[in-house]
Design an enzyme around this catalytic site. Structure first.
Site, PDB file in Angstrom:
ATOM      1  N   CYS A  97      -2.204  -5.178   2.568  1.00  0.00           N
ATOM      2  CA  CYS A  97      -2.141  -3.803   2.055  1.00  0.00           C
ATOM      3  C   CYS A  97      -1.541  -3.792   0.647  1.00  0.00           C
ATOM      4  CB  CYS A  97      -1.322  -2.918   2.992  1.00  0.00           C
ATOM      5  SG  CYS A  97       0.439  -3.285   2.996  1.00  0.00           S
ATOM      6  N   ASP A 134      14.265   0.772   1.442  1.00  0.00           N
ATOM      7  CA  ASP A 134      13.461   0.560   2.648  1.00  0.00           C
ATOM      8  C   ASP A 134      14.245   0.103   3.887  1.00  0.00           C
ATOM      9  OD1 ASP A 134      11.022   0.442   4.066  1.00  0.00           O
ATOM     10  OD2 ASP A 134      10.827  -1.681   3.669  1.00  0.00           O
ATOM     11  N   ASP A 140      14.441   6.777   2.983  1.00  0.00           N
ATOM     12  CA  ASP A 140      14.022   6.836   1.575  1.00  0.00           C
ATOM     13  C   ASP A 140      13.176   8.084   1.312  1.00  0.00           C
ATOM     14  OD1 ASP A 140      15.153   4.296   1.094  1.00  0.00           O
ATOM     15  OD2 ASP A 140      13.304   3.274   1.624  1.00  0.00           O
ATOM     16  N   SER A 152       6.490  15.515   1.149  1.00  0.00           N
ATOM     17  CA  SER A 152       6.203  14.642   2.280  1.00  0.00           C
ATOM     18  C   SER A 152       4.836  14.993   2.839  1.00  0.00           C
ATOM     19  CB  SER A 152       7.285  14.816   3.353  1.00  0.00           C
ATOM     20  OG  SER A 152       7.168  13.811   4.333  1.00  0.00           O
ATOM     21  N   CYS A 191      -5.393  20.565   4.696  1.00  0.00           N
ATOM     22  CA  CYS A 191      -6.102  19.274   4.699  1.00  0.00           C
ATOM     23  C   CYS A 191      -5.573  18.361   5.810  1.00  0.00           C
ATOM     24  CB  CYS A 191      -5.935  18.586   3.342  1.00  0.00           C
ATOM     25  SG  CYS A 191      -6.721  16.963   3.250  1.00  0.00           S
ATOM     26  N   GLN A 220       2.490  -6.440  12.152  1.00  0.00           N
ATOM     27  CA  GLN A 220       3.765  -7.147  11.990  1.00  0.00           C
ATOM     28  C   GLN A 220       4.369  -7.629  13.316  1.00  0.00           C
ATOM     29  OE1 GLN A 220       6.406  -5.086   9.008  1.00  0.00           O
ATOM     30  NE2 GLN A 220       4.711  -3.625   8.949  1.00  0.00           N
ATOM     31  N   ARG A 281       5.756 -24.618   5.272  1.00  0.00           N
ATOM     32  CA  ARG A 281       6.042 -24.849   3.849  1.00  0.00           C
ATOM     33  C   ARG A 281       4.914 -24.297   2.974  1.00  0.00           C
ATOM     34  NH1 ARG A 281       7.504 -30.770   1.550  1.00  0.00           N
ATOM     35  NH2 ARG A 281       9.498 -30.284   2.526  1.00  0.00           N
TER      36      ARG A 281
END
Length: 377
Positions: A97, A134, A140, A152, A191, A220, A281
């Site tokens: 993303c 975060d 936040d 928001s 909307c 995740q 690695r």
């Protein structure tokens, strides 16, 4: 210098260090957010990644005793990938993303916040300051909304008139009293494009997210991904941008203001097959600097297997067979077996049967049985 002059001075300084937007808010309790979070928790919508203490998430005074103000900052990030490599039949690609393009945004924002803190302390050596990006306790988005950075949105992101929702947020809580800015009016109106477009229905209603269904969260996780979500994943390796890309406020918004945020196309959109057998690695060397690497390689590899199944990539059968037979992790063995079933090459049947006979892990066995059933169809 009085409070109003200090505020103007901080605004000017913020621009000089590459902060795209800054706003100021009073550090009172976020009462409305508190009530929303209580309901959120009761409904089981939490991801488990956030601060568990709702009081700390909504009361700045618990984080900085005597808190008077919150200084909220925003940095705009790119939404378009220049010279994006094409996915081919021989070399299918996944996608990270946009919030995982370029250098880890936590590091970029912490750099700006540290500079802002140092500047404030030059002026007021006794000031109390606490910065967060975060992973801090405070929300936040709530801080940014109150500070007038943006409103928001129904996609649960802060939407700014200038940069859309393609902004990273951070804040400083302080005991300095600074004149607050005015919150913006909500411009989403009636909307519901983002709510309607959400692949899993995670946007329960405008501004409310069931994190347990959100693809950004699911990518995740480290265990087996529920089968009902695998088709929804597509070729996503980390995160999901759907609720941002469909937003009318984001149309035409693409800012390349910070060199650290410029994506490497081969990292933002990597080939899937090389990911499957990458060592720890190698993974750290290639992806360690991006935010999408924070959970390690296992979720990314699991998602890469699901993406190859999504593409029905027959060229990946040898790699998937190897993982099913040899990988020490049940999640990877089982998901590879399921993917072989989805791809549907008849030649995989003996390998799947043999792997099932040898498999000891119950969950991995269940996935192998699913793979076999798909092949035998």
């Amino acid at each position: 210098m009085n409070a109003a002059e200090l505020k103007q001075d901080l605004i000017a300084y913020s621009k000089s260090i590459g902060i795209d937007k800054i706003g100021f808010a009073q550090a009172t309790v976020f009462e409305e957010l508190k009530q929303r979070l209580i309901v959120h928790e009761q409904k089981g919508y939490m991801s488990g990644f956030e601060e568990p203490d709702i009081e700390k998430r909504t009361n700045p005074d618990l984080l900085v005793p005597g808190a008077k103000s919150i200084i909220s900052i925003a940095l705009a990030y790119p939404s378009k990938l220049k010279d994006a490599p094409r996915s081919t039949k021989e070399d299918r690609r996944g996608i990270f993303c946009r919030a995982s393009w370029g250098q880890d945004y936590h590091d970029v924002l912490r750099d700006r916040l540290k500079k802002l803190e140092a500047y404030i302390l030059e002026k007021l050596p006794d000031a109390e300051l606490k910065s967060m990006v975060d992973t801090g306790e405070l929300s936040d988005r709530a801080a940014a909304e109150r500070a007038g950075i943006g409103w928001s949105g129904k996609n649960c992101a802060i939407i700014t008139p200038e940069f859309g929702s393609y902004v990273y947020l951070g804040e400083i809580i302080t005991n300095i009293a600074l004149p607050p800015d005015t919150p913006m009016e909500d411009r989403c109106g009636s909307c519901t494009i983002c709510v309607d477009a959400c692949p899993t229905g995670a946007l329960v209603q405008g501004g409310q997210l069931d994190s347990s269904k959100c693809i950004a969260f699911l990518t995740q996780t480290k265990g087996f991904l529920e089968e009902r979500y695998r088709k929804k994943l597509g070729n996503r390796l980390y995160g999901c941008d759907t609720c941002q890309t469909v937003c009318p406020e984001n149309k035409g918004k693409d800012f390349h203001l910070h060199p650290e945020m410029e994506p490497d196309p081969e990292i933002a959109k990597p080939k899937l097959k090389p990911l499957l057998t990458m060592s720890n690695r190698e993974f750290k060397e290639k992806f360690g600097h991006v935010s999408g690497s924070w959970r390690g390689k296992k979720p990314i590899q699991r998602n890469a297997i699901i993406a190859l199944a999504h593409f029905k990539d027959t060229t990946a059968v040898p790699e998937l067979t190897f993982l099913m037979q040899k990988d020490p992790r049940p999640v990877i063995r089982g998901t590879a077996a399921w993917a072989l079933g989805v791809i549907g090459e008849a030649a995989s049947l003996p390998d799947l049967k043999k792997a099932l006979q040898q498999e000891q892990d119950e969950e991995a066995r269940a996935e192998m049985e699913k793979g076999l059933a798909l092949l035998q169809q």
